[in-house]
Design an enzyme around this catalytic site. Structure first.
Site, PDB file in Angstrom:
ATOM      1  N   SER A 188      41.891  39.397  30.084  1.00 40.09           N
ATOM      2  CA  SER A 188      40.543  40.146  29.105  1.00 40.09           C
ATOM      3  C   SER A 188      39.705  41.095  29.612  1.00 40.09           C
ATOM      4  CB  SER A 188      39.928  38.675  28.505  1.00 40.09           C
ATOM      5  OG  SER A 188      38.748  39.150  27.598  1.00 40.09           O
ATOM      6  N   TYR A 214      23.274  32.196  33.947  1.00 43.08           N
ATOM      7  CA  TYR A 214      24.463  33.278  34.135  1.00 43.08           C
ATOM      8  C   TYR A 214      23.709  34.365  35.244  1.00 43.08           C
ATOM      9  CZ  TYR A 214      27.088  37.424  33.130  1.00 43.08           C
ATOM     10  OH  TYR A 214      27.745  38.657  32.945  1.00 43.08           O
ATOM     11  N   THR A 227      33.709  43.760  25.447  1.00 39.95           N
ATOM     12  CA  THR A 227      34.615  42.900  25.907  1.00 39.95           C
ATOM     13  C   THR A 227      34.778  41.770  25.179  1.00 39.95           C
ATOM     14  OG1 THR A 227      33.408  41.753  27.345  1.00 39.95           O
ATOM     15  CG2 THR A 227      34.633  43.718  28.527  1.00 39.95           C
ATOM     16  N   LYS A 255      24.747  35.189  38.893  1.00 45.16           N
ATOM     17  CA  LYS A 255      24.965  36.621  39.358  1.00 45.16           C
ATOM     18  C   LYS A 255      23.962  37.400  40.586  1.00 45.16           C
ATOM     19  CE  LYS A 255      28.442  37.328  36.522  1.00 45.16           C
ATOM     20  NZ  LYS A 255      29.870  37.539  37.075  1.00 45.16           N
ATOM     21  N   SER A 269      26.366  41.226  37.570  1.00 41.50           N
ATOM     22  CA  SER A 269      25.954  41.726  36.197  1.00 41.50           C
ATOM     23  C   SER A 269      24.301  42.207  36.485  1.00 41.50           C
ATOM     24  CB  SER A 269      25.510  40.328  35.290  1.00 41.50           C
ATOM     25  OG  SER A 269      24.803  40.956  34.009  1.00 41.50           O
TER      26      SER A 269
END
Ligand SMILES: NC(=O)c1ccc[n+]([C@@H]2O[C@H](COP(=O)([O-])OP(=O)(O)OC[C@H]3O[C@@H](n4cnc5c(N)ncnc54)[C@H](OP(=O)(O)O)[C@@H]3O)[C@@H](O)[C@H]2O)c1
Length: 325
Positions: free
Chosen positions: A61, A210, A245, A214, A184
């Site tokens: 993906s 998250y 995305t 990162k 990120s």
């Protein structure tokens, strides 16, 4: 000072300004402007990866798929490392239709599951791996644990990739291999939390969790660069900016609605990953990249990391993955 160097200095100033003000640089405006400025690093040669093998995690993906396609177009044999083999098979067909003669193999691995990472590494039938991209990522909506009981973002973005690289060291060693972490820009907002790597304290927030994982990827770069230098394995991190995305649609629907037309396409988000894997000579190990330039790892004073905190995080990672010192 020559006109050329003045132009390049002005270009560097524009590039840096866009980076530090975040929004313009992270969107599709970033590469659109930067690639027209003097001094933009050249594209890799069209056959830069011929004869090389490149593995991409999360290749079903978004950015992983675009990275795999970029590698195939540069002549690499590509291993799609995916958790869903049916999706992997569809992507393999798609890539082979887009690039006739493409060598594409599907390998199964749930990167957040350390036992599955061990199985994957043991079963991988390869003598040599030239590029390993740690791209698989997710942002769990609620605090989730991996099969080994680790907070999922940290397991998927840090523990699994570090363990995978260590286990693949024999096939990465001795030929200038490159390991690339897709991190990120969200990590700019978070400090390293070596004191709470499993996010056990405070109310869980998907974006914070998250971004902390990162941040950990980026803070471990110097440690990993040193650890893998004797094997002549370079380690790099790149953040893609903001790219359109399926992951962004699913995890950040409001952000996607607001920024939609400004987002990069997946190929734009994957550009620096592909470039880092293929440009020669290999860029210096241990740095963070965005739009083909090395970038600072901190923009805010409050996120600065001490050596003690970095050492503590590394000790925790080693302990959880069973690595020697
Ligand atoms: N898009 C952006 O703007 C952006 C910004 C900053 C950073 N990133 C980073 O870029 C990377 C790719 O993100 P994306 O936007 O392309 O997201 P995406 O479209 O959701 O793709 C994520 C990929 O990771 C795979 N994956 C998730 N959990 C996995 C696991 N446990 N084991 C193996 N594979 C797993 C997914 O597989 P399935 O198909 O099976 O779900 C999918 O192939 C991530 O690391 C993300 O953090 C993206």
């Amino acid at each position: 000072m020559s006109a050329h160097s003045l132009g390049e200095r002005l270009a560097a100033g524009v590039d840096t300004l866009m980076d530090r003000t975040v929004a313009p640089g992270f969107t599709r405006i970033g590469p659109a402007v930067r690639s027209r400025l003097p001094g933009w690093p050249a594209d890799p040669a069209p056959d830069a990866l011929a004869g090389r093998t490149a593995a991409v995690t999360g290749a079903t993906s978004g950015l992983g798929l675009a990275t795999a396609e970029g590698f195939v177009r540069l002549g690499a044999a590509v291993r799609l490392v995916v958790r869903d083999e049916e999706k992997g098979a569809r992507v393999r067909q798609q890539l082979q239709a887009a690039v006739p003669g493409a060598q594409v193999t599907v390998d199964r691995c749930d990167v957040s599951d350390l036992e599955d990472v061990r199985r994957f590494a043991a079963e991988l039938d390869l003598d040599r791996l030239d590029v390993l991209v740690h791209n698989a990522g997710s942002m769990p909506a609620t605090r989730t644990e991996s099969p080994q009981g680790h907070e999922l973002s940290m397991s998927l973005h840090v523990l699994g990739p570090v363990l995978m690289t260590e286990l693949l060291r024999p096939v990465l060693t001795g030929h200038d291999a490159r390991v690339i972490f897709v991190t990120s820009g969200g990590m700019y907002g978070q400090a390293l939390r070596a004191d709470d790597p499993e996010y056990l304290r405070g109310e869980y927030s998907p974006t914070t969790s998250y971004a902390r994982s990162k941040r950990a990827q980026v803070e471990l770069l110097p440690v990993l660069a040193e650890r893998w230098s004797s094997a002549r394995v370079g380690v790099h991190a790149t953040h893609p900016g903001w790219a359109d995305t399926p992951g962004v649609v699913e995890s950040l629907p409001k952000f996607h609605r607001l920024t939609g037309p400004l987002l990069r396409d997946a190929a734009g988000g994957a550009d620096t990953t592909v470039w880092l894997a293929a440009t020669t000579p290999q860029p210096r190990s241990g740095e963070l990249w965005h739009d083909r330039r090395s970038r600072p790892t901190h923009l805010l004073r409050r996120t600065r990391t001490s050596d003690t905190e970095r050492d503590a995080m590394w000790a925790w990672v080693r302990e959880q993955t069973g690595l020697d010192a």
